[in-house]
Scaffold this motif. Structure first.
Motif, PDB file in Angstrom:
ATOM      1  N   CYS A 109      -1.868   7.847  -3.398  1.00  0.00           N
ATOM      2  CA  CYS A 109      -1.331   8.490  -2.364  1.00  0.00           C
ATOM      3  C   CYS A 109      -1.461   9.876  -1.229  1.00  0.00           C
ATOM      4  O   CYS A 109      -0.337  10.346  -0.334  1.00  0.00           O
ATOM      5  CB  CYS A 109      -0.091   7.490  -1.429  1.00  0.00           C
ATOM      6  SG  CYS A 109      -0.293   5.300  -2.227  1.00  0.00           S
ATOM      7  N   ARG A 152       5.386   2.733  -1.438  1.00  0.00           N
ATOM      8  CA  ARG A 152       5.988   3.161  -2.394  1.00  0.00           C
ATOM      9  C   ARG A 152       7.503   4.120  -2.406  1.00  0.00           C
ATOM     10  O   ARG A 152       8.013   3.619  -3.749  1.00  0.00           O
ATOM     11  CB  ARG A 152       5.522   5.109  -2.661  1.00  0.00           C
ATOM     12  CG  ARG A 152       5.037   5.670  -3.175  1.00  0.00           C
ATOM     13  CD  ARG A 152       4.255   6.820  -3.200  1.00  0.00           C
ATOM     14  NE  ARG A 152       4.542   7.770  -4.636  1.00  0.00           N
ATOM     15  CZ  ARG A 152       4.006   8.623  -5.229  1.00  0.00           C
ATOM     16  NH1 ARG A 152       2.886   9.120  -4.136  1.00  0.00           N
ATOM     17  NH2 ARG A 152       3.670   9.185  -6.504  1.00  0.00           N
ATOM     18  N   PHE A 210       0.695   4.827  -7.330  1.00  0.00           N
ATOM     19  CA  PHE A 210       0.782   5.456  -6.396  1.00  0.00           C
ATOM     20  C   PHE A 210       0.316   6.997  -5.950  1.00  0.00           C
ATOM     21  O   PHE A 210       0.350   7.545  -5.105  1.00  0.00           O
ATOM     22  CB  PHE A 210       1.963   5.021  -5.234  1.00  0.00           C
ATOM     23  CG  PHE A 210       2.800   4.028  -4.906  1.00  0.00           C
ATOM     24  CD1 PHE A 210       2.157   3.562  -4.143  1.00  0.00           C
ATOM     25  CD2 PHE A 210       3.760   3.625  -5.887  1.00  0.00           C
ATOM     26  CE1 PHE A 210       2.378   1.814  -3.578  1.00  0.00           C
ATOM     27  CE2 PHE A 210       4.632   1.934  -5.102  1.00  0.00           C
ATOM     28  CZ  PHE A 210       3.561   1.155  -4.708  1.00  0.00           C
ATOM     29  N   THR A 247       1.021  -1.075   0.004  1.00  0.00           N
ATOM     30  CA  THR A 247      -0.226  -0.414   0.100  1.00  0.00           C
ATOM     31  C   THR A 247       0.661   1.594   0.463  1.00  0.00           C
ATOM     32  O   THR A 247       1.966   1.528  -0.221  1.00  0.00           O
ATOM     33  CB  THR A 247      -0.558  -0.021   1.314  1.00  0.00           C
ATOM     34  OG1 THR A 247      -0.388   0.012   2.412  1.00  0.00           O
ATOM     35  CG2 THR A 247      -2.255  -1.501   1.232  1.00  0.00           C
ATOM     36  N   CYS A 248       0.512   2.080   0.754  1.00  0.00           N
ATOM     37  CA  CYS A 248       0.995   3.579  -0.128  1.00  0.00           C
ATOM     38  C   CYS A 248       2.230   4.040   1.194  1.00  0.00           C
ATOM     39  O   CYS A 248       3.610   4.353   0.867  1.00  0.00           O
ATOM     40  CB  CYS A 248      -0.273   4.664   1.152  1.00  0.00           C
ATOM     41  SG  CYS A 248      -1.665   5.161  -0.244  1.00  0.00           S
ATOM     42  N   ASN A 249       2.055   2.982   2.000  1.00  0.00           N
ATOM     43  CA  ASN A 249       4.093   2.923   2.724  1.00  0.00           C
ATOM     44  C   ASN A 249       4.651   2.234   1.911  1.00  0.00           C
ATOM     45  O   ASN A 249       6.387   2.626   2.502  1.00  0.00           O
ATOM     46  CB  ASN A 249       3.495   2.179   4.291  1.00  0.00           C
ATOM     47  CG  ASN A 249       2.833   3.247   5.291  1.00  0.00           C
ATOM     48  OD1 ASN A 249       2.337   3.674   5.269  1.00  0.00           O
ATOM     49  ND2 ASN A 249       1.996   2.495   6.058  1.00  0.00           N
TER      50      ASN A 249
END
Length: 564
Positions: free
Chosen positions: A402, A359, A399, A355-357
């Motif tokens: 995000c 990226r 992303f 997920t975004c973390n």
């Protein structure tokens, strides 16, 4: 030779100070051989046609080179109880008997206890090997007279107890091995007064703890083995006096959960640190900050769930880092920023959360593809739709979402003036936004890759086909709007807000995102259900009617064409 002195080199006393001699006795050394005083025998020449049988009793090495030996017979190597190495090169060998190297079960020593004065007269002794025995205790005074001892091998015994200060007289000792014993504890200051020690091994002992004062000054030590124990932690000063240490093997401790923050504070020359296959859950941020010479770092096969952002900042010259087989879901994006010399990084077998973390880490892996040696196995494990995707294959465009920040204000956040309801890091949506909605196939144009603008589609639960405007000007209107809003969807870089529960289907084609909304209020649901049942019933009626008509047609044809 009896059972207590036979077998492989089980109990060897090497008296280096004794006068050297050669085996000139022809009955002990064959004519074509050279027999050295240290037990090595070398035979060369065409006159050697068989493996020599009459050799000095202490022969441990037998080299045969350039001989005419064609066969190694069944008993050629029998009665050579101390033989450790056999070499036959440049010969005419064509046959080896199946039992040539089967010497039967080795004779072993079974020493369980040594008299305290047994070594008192051996003041010039330099090496003492008492491994593969059954020693249980090293009592006080046992080594007091061995003031010139350089190497002491005590591994593979059953030692459970060390007398306090039992090694203190061994000030010239360079190698000490206590591995593969039954030690659960070690007395305080056991390894004091050994300033010349270069190698220490105490692995494969069921150690439960180590005392605060254990290691004396060891500036010349280079290798230390401490693995396969029951330790859960160690004293913070354990390695303080080992300033010359080059290699630390501190792995395979299945119960080792934590390490003191200053554990490696004084190992400025350390080049290899192995912490693999422990039970480590977390690491202190400054744990490796004082290891400027470190080249190899192994942290694989632990239970690490996260790493501090600056954990590797102090090891700028490290060449290899292994983080595989942990529980890492993400890493700080710039965690390897200072490791400019890094040549091999292993990250596989971790449950990466894509997920975004992740990226920034995905971007770093893509840019340093050659460094991540196991990149083909660095896979996403969550979320479900990303499972089994390679982390380095995630494009940065995925992303973009995000960058969006969605803000739902509360009553206290808003005053009588107009406030924006949604914001993004790229731009701010004005308080009055006009959007077009339909109930069938509205199209949402994705944000430009250059500007990354945020597009919003709103739809009403009534399914109105006419354009609708959304203007929020007061706190009351915002509160009312928030109370009716129930769904928010993100497709790629597009944010979709809906009023009322909806069934949503979407896909992407040629740079456009297509979204279908199916309002689910009672009236629409009932209407659609009625249509569905009506269509099914109508279809069934048509099928039955067709069958009936076909049956009539068949009978009519039979009447027109009677069979004779």
């Amino acid at each position: 030779m009896d059972a207590y002195t036979g077998g492989y080199l089980q109990f060897v006393l090497v008296l280096v100070a004794l006068p050297h001699f050669t085996c000139d006795d022809s009955s002990r050394c064959p004519s074509a051989c050279v027999c050295r005083a240290d037990g090595a025998v070398r035979c060369v020449g065409d006159t050697v046609t068989d493996v020599p049988q009459l050799l000095p009793p202490d022969t441990y090495l037998l080299e045969l080179n350039g001989t005419r030996i064609t066969v190694i017979k069944e008993r050629d190597l029998m009665k050579k109880d101390l033989l450790l190495r056999f070499s036959l090169t440049y010969s005419s060998l064509n046959t080896i008997h199946p039992q040539a190297f089967h010497l039967g079960p080795p004779l072993r020593n079974f020493l369980k206890r040594l008299p305290t004065t047994v070594f008192n007269s051996l003041t010039n002794l330099q090496e003492l090997h008492i491994y593969n025995n059954e020693l249980e205790v090293l009592q006080a005074g046992l080594f007091d007279q061995l003031v010139n001892l350089r190497e002491l091998q005590l591994y593979h015994n059953k030692i459970t107890t060390l007398a306090p200060q039992v090694f203190w007289s061994l000030q010239k000792l360079t190698v000490l091995s206590l591995s593969s014993n039954q030690l659960t504890s070690i007395p305080e200051k056991s390894f004091y007064n050994m300033p010349r020690l270069t190698k220490l091994t105490i692995y494969k002992n069921p150690l439960l703890f180590l005392p605060e004062q254990l290691m004396g000054n060891m500036p010349e030590i280079q290798v230390f083995y401490l693995f396969s124990t029951n330790l859960t932690t160690v004293p913070g000063n354990l390695f303080t006096n080992m300033s010359g240490l080059l290699e630390l093997n501190f792995h395979l401790n299945e119960k080792l959960k934590e390490l003191p923050p200053d554990l490696f504070c004084c190992l400025r020359n350390l080049k290899k640190l192995s912490l693999k296959s422990n039970n480590l859950h977390d690491l202190e941020p400054q744990l490796f900050s004082r290891l400027p010479a470190l080249k190899l770092l192994f942290l694989n096969d632990n239970k690490l769930r996260r790493l501090p952002e600056n954990i590797f900042r102090g090891i700028a010259g490290v060449l290899t880092i292994n983080l595989s087989k942990n529980l890492l879901t993400t890493l700080p994006g710039d965690i390897f920023q200072s490791n400019t010399a890094l040549r091999s990084l292993s990250l596989s077998d971790n449950p990466w959360d894509c997920t975004c973390n992740i990226r920034v880490l995905a971007r770093w892996i893509a840019r340093h593809n050659a460094v991540v040696t196991d990149k083909n196995y660095v896979m996403c494990e969550s979320p479900l739709y990303q499972m089994l995707r390679r982390v380095d294959s995630l494009p940065d465009e995925e992303f973009n979402v995000c960058d969006v920040t969605t803000y739902f204000p509360s009553n206290t956040d808003l005053d009588k003036s107009t406030q924006p309801l949604f914001t993004s890091t790229q731009n701010t949506i004005p308080p009055t936004t006009t959007t077009t909605t339909t109930t069938t196939t509205p199209e949402i144009r994705p944000s430009s890759k250059d500007t990354q603008n945020l597009n919003i589609l709103t739809t009403t639960s009534r399914g109105s086909t006419s354009p609708a405007s959304w203007t929020l000007t007061t706190q009351a209107e915002v509160t009312s709007t928030m109370s009716t809003m129930s769904t928010l969807h993100v497709f790629y870089d597009v944010l979709v807000i809906g009023w009322g529960p909806e069934f949503v289907h979407h896909n992407i084609h040629s740079g456009w995102v297509y979204v279908w909304f199916l309002p689910s209020d009672t009236a629409w649901t009932a209407s659609l259900m009625f249509c569905h049942v009506f269509l099914l019933t109508t279809g069934l009626v048509f099928i039955l009617a067709s069958i009936y008509v076909m049956n009539l047609l068949d009978k009519t044809m039979d009447e027109l064409n009677p069979r004779h």
